[in-house]
Design a protein around this motif. Sequence first.
Motif, PDB file in Angstrom:
ATOM      1  N   ASP A  67       0.832  -1.211   0.000  1.00 34.59           N
ATOM      2  CA  ASP A  67       0.000   0.000   0.000  1.00 34.59           C
ATOM      3  C   ASP A  67       0.866   1.262   0.000  1.00 34.59           C
ATOM      4  O   ASP A  67       0.376   2.350  -0.301  1.00 34.59           O
ATOM      5  N   HIS A  68       2.154   1.120   0.303  1.00 35.38           N
ATOM      6  CA  HIS A  68       3.074   2.260   0.298  1.00 35.38           C
ATOM      7  C   HIS A  68       4.055   2.237  -0.878  1.00 35.38           C
ATOM      8  O   HIS A  68       4.831   3.178  -1.041  1.00 35.38           O
ATOM      9  N   HIS A  84       7.210  -2.319  12.884  1.00 36.74           N
ATOM     10  CA  HIS A  84       6.080  -2.697  12.026  1.00 36.74           C
ATOM     11  C   HIS A  84       6.547  -3.732  10.989  1.00 36.74           C
ATOM     12  O   HIS A  84       5.824  -4.665  10.641  1.00 36.74           O
ATOM     13  N   ASP A  94       4.166   3.365   8.920  1.00 40.82           N
ATOM     14  CA  ASP A  94       3.253   2.521   9.699  1.00 40.82           C
ATOM     15  C   ASP A  94       3.743   2.239  11.120  1.00 40.82           C
ATOM     16  O   ASP A  94       3.245   1.331  11.782  1.00 40.82           O
TER      17      ASP A  94
HETATM   18 ZN   LIG Z   1       2.502  -1.318   6.487  1.00 41.47          ZN
END
Ligand SMILES: [Zn+2]
Length: 309
Positions: free
Chosen positions: A80-81, A158, A177
């Motif tokens: 997602d990043h 994370h 995150d």
């Molecule tokens: Zn993440």
Amino acid sequence: MGVADASLVEIVPGAYAWVQPEGGWWVNNAGLVAAGDGAQAMVVDTCVSSERTRRFLSAAAEATGGAPVRVAVNTHQHGDHTYGNHLLPADTLIAAQEKAREGMVQDPFFDDVPRVWEPMPDWSDAVRRPPGLTFREALTLHLGGVRAEVRHPGHTAHTPGDAVVWLPEQGVLYAGDLVFNRVTPLVFMGSLEGARRSLEWVAGFGADHLVPGHGALLEGAGIERSLDEHDRYYAFVAETAAAGRRAGVGPLEAARGADLGAFASWPDAERIVLNLHRAYADAEGREMDMVAAFTDALAYTGGPLACDA
Ligand SMILES: [Zn+2]
């Protein structure tokens, strides 16, 4: 909330956040830093789908008067990043912590993701584009007078290769995150103990403004409040794991028996199951079983995991 609800927020002059509500599964925040001389720009992370990344990059171009994106930083390996990296200009230098790059190169989800979300996020047109520059502990960028310090906490949190981007003169911290603002934190690919330990490290920057990896922007006393909430959540996961192991039950049973209390209202509450799988694996000194973790998360929710990407 959907794709069209994302917006570019100018936090202080030249430092922006791309905020994507509500910040659940696969819906991240990203960042933009305009150089002091107006001649270049840096982005912090991309997004999961081409549509989301294109919207981000087009808003960035509009805000900076089309300044070329010379540098990008990936705060960690998660798709997602990073799956939108291929949409950055070909001559953009992408930087990340070396373990984050390793994770991106090896990421099995890129080609074969467990189909546990509904609807599934779509990156079918993406091309794997790992960073061209890596570092172990720290990297400092100088962007036409703007100093941007990229820092790794020194341990797995994370993920193994987390990094934050700190603008000391602006007091802005892009935390990736390591911080989820009132969205359930996720540590299953990292370390519960390490994520908890990273909170003090994040607090140590003394940021006035903090861009979490997911959820609304934070500032002032809200930052401390959020870090305290993370600490309470991580303590809750650790206690639930310890009680479950003492009782001889697995992560799913431990999750089912636990009262999430106020944490139940945070999006993606079922991450308790994945986080417990991590806590059990670490306590027992073994690898986490990813398939078992997702299978249990599906059993916990009674169906696919809700996704807004
Ligand atoms: Zn993440």
